[in-house]
Design an enzyme around this catalytic site. Structure first.
Site, short mmCIF file in Angstrom:
data_model
loop_
_atom_site.label_atom_id
_atom_site.label_comp_id
_atom_site.label_asym_id
_atom_site.label_seq_id
_atom_site.Cartn_x
_atom_site.Cartn_y
_atom_site.Cartn_z
N ALA A 42 58.61 1.18 36.17
CA ALA A 42 58.48 2.23 34.99
C ALA A 42 57.43 2.44 34.30
O ALA A 42 56.59 1.42 34.42
CB ALA A 42 59.81 1.89 34.21
N CYS A 70 48.00 13.71 44.46
CA CYS A 70 48.89 13.98 45.58
C CYS A 70 50.60 14.02 45.04
O CYS A 70 50.84 15.22 45.26
CB CYS A 70 48.77 12.53 46.67
SG CYS A 70 47.10 12.32 47.10
C1 UGA Z 1 49.98 8.53 47.11
C2 UGA Z 1 50.88 7.78 48.20
O1 UGA Z 1 51.45 6.65 47.74
C3 UGA Z 1 50.41 7.70 49.32
O2 UGA Z 1 51.07 7.18 50.54
C4 UGA Z 1 49.71 8.91 49.97
O3 UGA Z 1 48.66 8.92 51.11
C5 UGA Z 1 48.67 9.61 48.89
O4 UGA Z 1 49.59 9.72 47.72
C6 UGA Z 1 48.52 11.05 49.32
O5 UGA Z 1 49.10 11.94 49.67
O6 UGA Z 1 47.09 11.15 49.42
P1 UGA Z 1 48.12 7.61 45.48
O7 UGA Z 1 48.22 9.13 44.55
O8 UGA Z 1 46.70 7.34 45.75
O9 UGA Z 1 48.98 7.77 46.65
O10 UGA Z 1 48.49 6.57 44.36
P2 UGA Z 1 50.17 5.66 44.38
O11 UGA Z 1 49.66 4.35 44.26
O12 UGA Z 1 50.99 6.20 44.90
O13 UGA Z 1 50.37 6.16 42.70
C7 UGA Z 1 50.57 7.42 42.45
C8 UGA Z 1 51.00 7.53 40.76
O14 UGA Z 1 52.37 6.89 40.68
C9 UGA Z 1 50.13 6.77 39.95
O15 UGA Z 1 50.20 7.36 38.59
C10 UGA Z 1 51.17 5.34 39.71
O16 UGA Z 1 50.54 4.77 38.28
C11 UGA Z 1 52.54 5.79 39.60
N1 UGA Z 1 53.24 4.89 39.94
C12 UGA Z 1 53.29 4.32 41.31
C13 UGA Z 1 54.49 4.60 38.91
O17 UGA Z 1 54.41 5.13 37.96
N2 UGA Z 1 55.25 3.57 39.58
C14 UGA Z 1 55.06 3.12 40.58
O18 UGA Z 1 56.16 2.11 41.11
C15 UGA Z 1 54.31 3.19 41.50
#
Ligand code: UGA
Length: 424
Positions: A247, A255
Site C-alpha cells: 500500500a 506505464c
Molecule cells: C511496470 C510493470 O511492473 C512492468 O512489468 C512493465 O514492463 C512496465 O510497467 C512497462 O509497461 O513498461 P514500472 O512502471 O517500471 O513497471 O514500475 P513498477 O515497479 O511496476 O511500479 C509502478 C508503480 O507502482 C510505482 O509508482 C510503484 O511505487 C507502485 N507500486 C508498485 C505500488 O504502489 N505498490 C506495489 O506493491 C508495487
C-alpha cells in the site's frame, strides 16, 4: 557454434537501450537507431543518459557489439529483426499516440527479409492493422515486461517471454523466440492480438492489485487493522501472491497510468464500459491526495506551512518522474497555500520545471530544516538511514507522513514524531 543473429533496435529510450545492451551481452551484434544525434553520440562514447542500475556497465562492456546510429539504412542493411521500441504516450483522449510507431513502419519500407518486432506497448489490433497495410514486411509482437530500476535483471531473468505472430510471420516468430532461448524462461507462442492483450492486461491487473490494497489500507485505517499484516496474510495464498500488495500513495510512472487508461479507452471504443478499470484509476487519483488530509489533521490549515517532500522519482532507483505522485502533491500543497521544499537524490533535475514554486533542496536535511512536516514520497534507501533525532531537532513541528510504509515507525515515535503511514 552457429553465428548469432544480428538485431536492429529502433528507438533508444529505456526499453530500447536495455534491449540493445542485453542482446549485445548475449553475443548479438546490435544496430540501434535513434533520431537524436546527440544521444547517439553520447551512447557511442559510452555515456548512458538514464539512471538504471547495471545498464551503463553493460553498454560499456559490450561497446564493440553495440552500433548506435541515426541512419535507418545502416540498421536495415545489417539486421532483419527490427525491435521497435519507440514510445507510445497517451493522447488527451486516453488512447495511445501511435505516430512514432507509424513513422518507423513507414521508414522500414517494403521488404520480405525484414520483420518488425513490436516492443512498444500498443493497443490490441495495432499489429493486425499494420500487417494489413504492409503485407511484405513480417510482424511479430514481443511485449516487454521489465520494470524501471531493475530493468537489466528483469530482461535477463524474465518470468515469461511472449511472442505473437500471425499467418505469414510464423518463421519470424520462431527466430524471435530463438533469441530468448538462452534466458531459459517459458516462451508463450501466440497470435499477435493475444500477445498485445497480455501486455495491457498484465499492467492493468498489477495496477488493480495496487488500487485494491490501497483501498484495504484506507479501510484498515478506520477499522484499526494494519495493511502490512493484512498483505502478508493475503500474499501467502499462492492464488493471490505477495507481490504488488504494497500500500502507498498511489502508483505512477510511464506505464501503469498510461496502460490502464489505454485499455479502458480501447474497451470503450468497442462500446464496452470497463467498470473495474474506471475504479482503479479513480482510487489511484484519490490515493495521491489523501496525504493532504493527513497533513491537515496534524497541522490544521496548510497556509504558510513548510512541507518537505522526500523523493520525486515515481519509485526508487530511477530518475523517471513521469506521472510521479510527488508532482501532484507539490501542486496540491501549493494550492493549499503551503511552501514546499523537494529533495530527490537522482531525479530532481528531471522534475525542476514541473514543481511550480517549490524550492529545491540539495539534501534531505536541507529540505527538512525548519519544516512543519515531511512526507516520504519515494522509498530511496538513503531516507531510511537518516538520523531521526537530528531530523527532529531541525524541524519546526515533528510530523512525518510515510507514504510508503518505509521508515522505522518505532524509532520515529521514540524520537518524538507524530508518525503516520498508510493503512496502519
Ligand atoms: C511496470 C510493470 O511492473 C512492468 O512489468 C512493465 O514492463 C512496465 O510497467 C512497462 O509497461 O513498461 P514500472 O512502471 O517500471 O513497471 O514500475 P513498477 O515497479 O511496476 O511500479 C509502478 C508503480 O507502482 C510505482 O509508482 C510503484 O511505487 C507502485 N507500486 C508498485 C505500488 O504502489 N505498490 C506495489 O506493491 C508495487
Amino acid at each position: 557454434m552457429a553465428e548469432k543473429e544480428p538485431i536492429g533496435v529502433i528507438g533508444v529510450g529505456w526499453v530500447g537501450l536495455v534491449t540493445a545492451a542485453c542482446f549485445a551481452d548475449l553475443g548479438h551484434e546490435v544496430y540501434a537507431r535513434d533520431v537524436i544525434q546527440e544521444k547517439v553520440d553520447s551512447l557511442t562514447r559510452g555515456e548512458v543518459p538514464i539512471h538504471e542500475p547495471g545498464l551503463a556497465e553493460l553498454v560499456r562492456k559490450n561497446a564493440a557489439r553495440l552500433h548506435f546510429t541515426t541512419d535507418m539504412d545502416e540498421v536495415l542493411e545489417n539486421a532483419h529483426l527490427l525491435f521497435c521500441c519507440v514510445d507510445t504516450p497517451p493522447t488527451y483522449s486516453g488512447d495511445a499516440d501511435l505516430s512514432r510507431v507509424e513513422k518507423v513502419v513507414e521508414e522500414i519500407g517494403d521488404s520480405t527479409d525484414h520483420a518488425i518486432v513490436m516492443k512498444s506497448t500498443v493497443p490490441v489490433g495495432t499489429g493486425r492493422a499494420i500487417a494489413r497495410k504492409r503485407v511484405d514486411v513480417g510482424y511479430v509482437s514481443c511485449p516487454e515486461f521489465l520494470k524501471e530500476g531493475s530493468a537489466v535483471t528483469d530482461f535477463m531473468h524474465p518470468d515469461r517471454v511472449v511472442v505473437g505472430a500471425d499467418e505469414g510471420s510464423e518463421e519470424f516468430g520462431k527466430r524471435v523466440a530463438a533469441l530468448y532461448e538462452p534466458l531459459e524462461a517459458p516462451i508463450v507462442m501466440t497470435d499477435v492480438a493475444s500477445a498485445e492483450m497480455v501486455k495491457l492486461a498484465s499492467n492493468a491487473f498489477l495496477a488493480t492489485k495496487i488500487s485494491f490494497i490501497n483501498e484495504i489500507a484506507n479501510v484498515s485505517e478506520e477499522l484499526g487493522a494494519d495493511v502490512q499484516e493484512v498483505a502478508k496474510g493475503m500474499g501467502l495464498d499462492e492464488r493471490i501472491g505477495s507481490q504488488f500488495l504494497r500500500a502507498g500513495i498511489g502508483y505512477g510512472g510511464s506505464c501503469f497510468p498510461k496502460d490502464v487508461s489505454a485499455l479502458k479507452q480501447l474497451a470503450g471504443n468497442t462500446g464496452y464500459h470497463f467498470q473495474l478499470l474506471t475504479a482503479v484509476i479513480e482510487v489511484n487519483e484519490l490515493q495521491k491526495r489523501r496525504t493532504i488530509g493527513k497533513l491537515q489533521k496534524h497541522l490544521g490549515s496548510l497556509v504558510g506551512k513548510e512541507i518537505a517532500l522526500l523523493g520525486v522519482a515515481f519509485k526508487p532507483d530511477t530518475d523517471d518522474v513521469r506521472e510521479a505522485t510527488a508532482l501532484v502533491l507539490a501542486a496540491r500543497l501549493q494550492g493549499e497555500g503551503a511552501h514546499v521544499r523537494v529533495y530527490d537524490p537522482v531525479a530532481i533535475e528531471n522534475a525542476r520545471d514541473m514543481l511550480g514554486g517549490a524550492s529545491i533542496a540539495g539534501s534531505a536535511l536541507e529540505a527538512i530544516d525548519g519544516a512543519d512536516a515531511a512526507v516520504l514520497v519515494t522509498e530511496w534507501s538513503e531516507f531510511a538511514e537518516l538520523d531521526w533525532n537530528e531530523v527532529r531537532g531541525r524541524m519546526r513541528q515533528a510530523v512525518l507522513i510515510d507514504g510508503r510504509n518505509y521508515l522505522p515507525r518505532e524509532t520515529l515515535e521514540a524520537a518524538g514524531f507524530a508518525y503516520e503511514g498508510v493503512g496502519r
